[in-house]
Design a protein around this motif. Structure first.
Motif, PDB file in Angstrom:
ATOM      1  N   MET A   1     -32.510  -4.058  12.577  1.00 62.75           N
ATOM      2  CA  MET A   1     -32.826  -5.332  13.191  1.00 62.75           C
ATOM      3  C   MET A   1     -32.494  -6.418  12.237  1.00 62.75           C
ATOM      4  O   MET A   1     -33.008  -6.359  11.098  1.00 62.75           O
ATOM      5  CB  MET A   1     -34.371  -5.159  13.637  1.00 62.75           C
ATOM      6  CG  MET A   1     -34.928  -6.270  14.515  1.00 62.75           C
ATOM      7  SD  MET A   1     -35.394  -7.854  13.877  1.00 62.75           S
ATOM      8  CE  MET A   1     -36.659  -7.203  12.677  1.00 62.75           C
TER       9      MET A   1
ATOM     10  N   ARG B   1     -36.838  -6.298  21.903  1.00 63.37           N
ATOM     11  CA  ARG B   1     -37.314  -4.713  21.323  1.00 63.37           C
ATOM     12  C   ARG B   1     -38.182  -4.683  20.589  1.00 63.37           C
ATOM     13  O   ARG B   1     -39.210  -3.753  20.220  1.00 63.37           O
ATOM     14  CB  ARG B   1     -36.302  -3.736  20.911  1.00 63.37           C
ATOM     15  CG  ARG B   1     -35.209  -3.660  22.220  1.00 63.37           C
ATOM     16  CD  ARG B   1     -34.148  -2.739  21.575  1.00 63.37           C
ATOM     17  NE  ARG B   1     -33.619  -3.106  20.345  1.00 63.37           N
ATOM     18  CZ  ARG B   1     -33.159  -2.370  19.425  1.00 63.37           C
ATOM     19  NH1 ARG B   1     -33.181  -0.994  19.475  1.00 63.37           N
ATOM     20  NH2 ARG B   1     -32.782  -2.480  17.950  1.00 63.37           N
TER      21      ARG B   1
ATOM     22  N   SER C   1     -39.408 -11.936  26.907  1.00 67.71           N
ATOM     23  CA  SER C   1     -39.963 -10.464  26.537  1.00 67.71           C
ATOM     24  C   SER C   1     -41.445 -10.073  26.590  1.00 67.71           C
ATOM     25  O   SER C   1     -42.131 -11.136  26.340  1.00 67.71           O
ATOM     26  CB  SER C   1     -39.495 -10.463  25.139  1.00 67.71           C
ATOM     27  OG  SER C   1     -39.930  -9.149  24.423  1.00 67.71           O
TER      28      SER C   1
ATOM     29  N   ASN D   1     -30.152 -13.497  20.244  1.00 64.49           N
ATOM     30  CA  ASN D   1     -30.448 -12.166  19.633  1.00 64.49           C
ATOM     31  C   ASN D   1     -31.188 -11.357  20.647  1.00 64.49           C
ATOM     32  O   ASN D   1     -32.503 -11.420  20.459  1.00 64.49           O
ATOM     33  CB  ASN D   1     -31.082 -12.251  18.240  1.00 64.49           C
ATOM     34  CG  ASN D   1     -31.129 -11.022  17.588  1.00 64.49           C
ATOM     35  OD1 ASN D   1     -31.101  -9.851  18.082  1.00 64.49           O
ATOM     36  ND2 ASN D   1     -31.066 -11.145  16.154  1.00 64.49           N
ATOM     37  N   THR D   2     -30.496 -10.506  21.432  1.00 63.47           N
ATOM     38  CA  THR D   2     -31.234  -9.613  22.425  1.00 63.47           C
ATOM     39  C   THR D   2     -31.855  -8.646  21.743  1.00 63.47           C
ATOM     40  O   THR D   2     -32.956  -8.299  22.416  1.00 63.47           O
ATOM     41  CB  THR D   2     -30.299  -9.444  23.637  1.00 63.47           C
ATOM     42  OG1 THR D   2     -29.412  -8.527  22.681  1.00 63.47           O
ATOM     43  CG2 THR D   2     -29.595 -10.331  24.113  1.00 63.47           C
ATOM     44  N   ASP D   3     -31.725  -8.141  20.720  1.00 63.81           N
ATOM     45  CA  ASP D   3     -32.602  -7.145  19.968  1.00 63.81           C
ATOM     46  C   ASP D   3     -33.760  -7.484  19.739  1.00 63.81           C
ATOM     47  O   ASP D   3     -34.790  -6.772  19.587  1.00 63.81           O
ATOM     48  CB  ASP D   3     -31.873  -6.961  18.599  1.00 63.81           C
ATOM     49  CG  ASP D   3     -30.543  -6.027  18.883  1.00 63.81           C
ATOM     50  OD1 ASP D   3     -30.388  -5.435  20.042  1.00 63.81           O
ATOM     51  OD2 ASP D   3     -29.699  -5.741  17.690  1.00 63.81           O
TER      52      ASP D   3
END
Length: 173
Positions: free
Chosen positions: A1, A38, A59, A33-35
């Motif tokens: 990440m 998570r 999110s 940053n789509t990560d």
């Protein structure tokens, strides 16, 4: 990440990063940053936030906390259990609490052992500088201003057989 602030400039877990950047740059870095969706992301602000309204918060892992005093900020930092901790610096928290700078800097450094910690400000001040002394990385992103150069440079003019306006030779009388 990782969080890529700019192309080739990424921030990684296990580091405490002090970042000075224009608001639009840091908002774009977080939103692109789509990560991050998570991971457990904690956004901490003080009395006000300049960038929170621009951050995409869809999110379920995005938490927001506000510290209205330096003591509240320290309490929030001691309770952190997130993967990414983003602290938007508010200098007004330290107006009458300079003694809190060292404990807060130590707390940010301790959190960085297990998380990615970003201390962010759009402009430098004394309290940010004191907090950033414990940072692993100190990053300043200066906005790139597009400069308007005239197209008529001497080289281009010579190539096209043009003469510059104004005096071209030194005349002696």
């Amino acid at each position: 990440m990782q969080i890529e602030i700019r192309k080739g400039l990424a921030l990684y877990p296990g580091t405490f990063n002090a970042v000075i950047a224009p608001e639009n740059e840091i908002i774009a870095a977080i939103n692109s940053n789509t990560d991050l969706q998570r991971f457990l992301f904690l956004y901490i602000s003080g009395n006000y936030s300049r960038i929170l309204s621009g951050i995409n918060r869809q999110s379920k892992n995005f938490d927001i906390r506000r510290g209205f005093t330096a003591h509240q900020l320290l309490t929030i930092l001691r309770e952190v259990g997130h993967t990414v901790v983003f602290v938007e610096h508010d200098p007004s928290l330290f107006d009458n609490a300079f003694e809190m700078l060292q404990p807060i800097a130590d707390a940010l450094k301790d959190i960085a052992r297990d998380a990615l910690v970003i201390l962010y400000t759009p402009s430098m001040d004394r309290s940010f500088s004191a907090l950033a002394q414990k940072a692993d990385h100190y990053i300043e992103i200066v906005p790139v201003e597009v400069e308007q150069y005239p197209l008529r440079t001497s080289r281009l003019m010579r190539q096209h057989g043009l003469r510059p306006s104004g005096q071209t030779t030194l005349e002696v009388s």
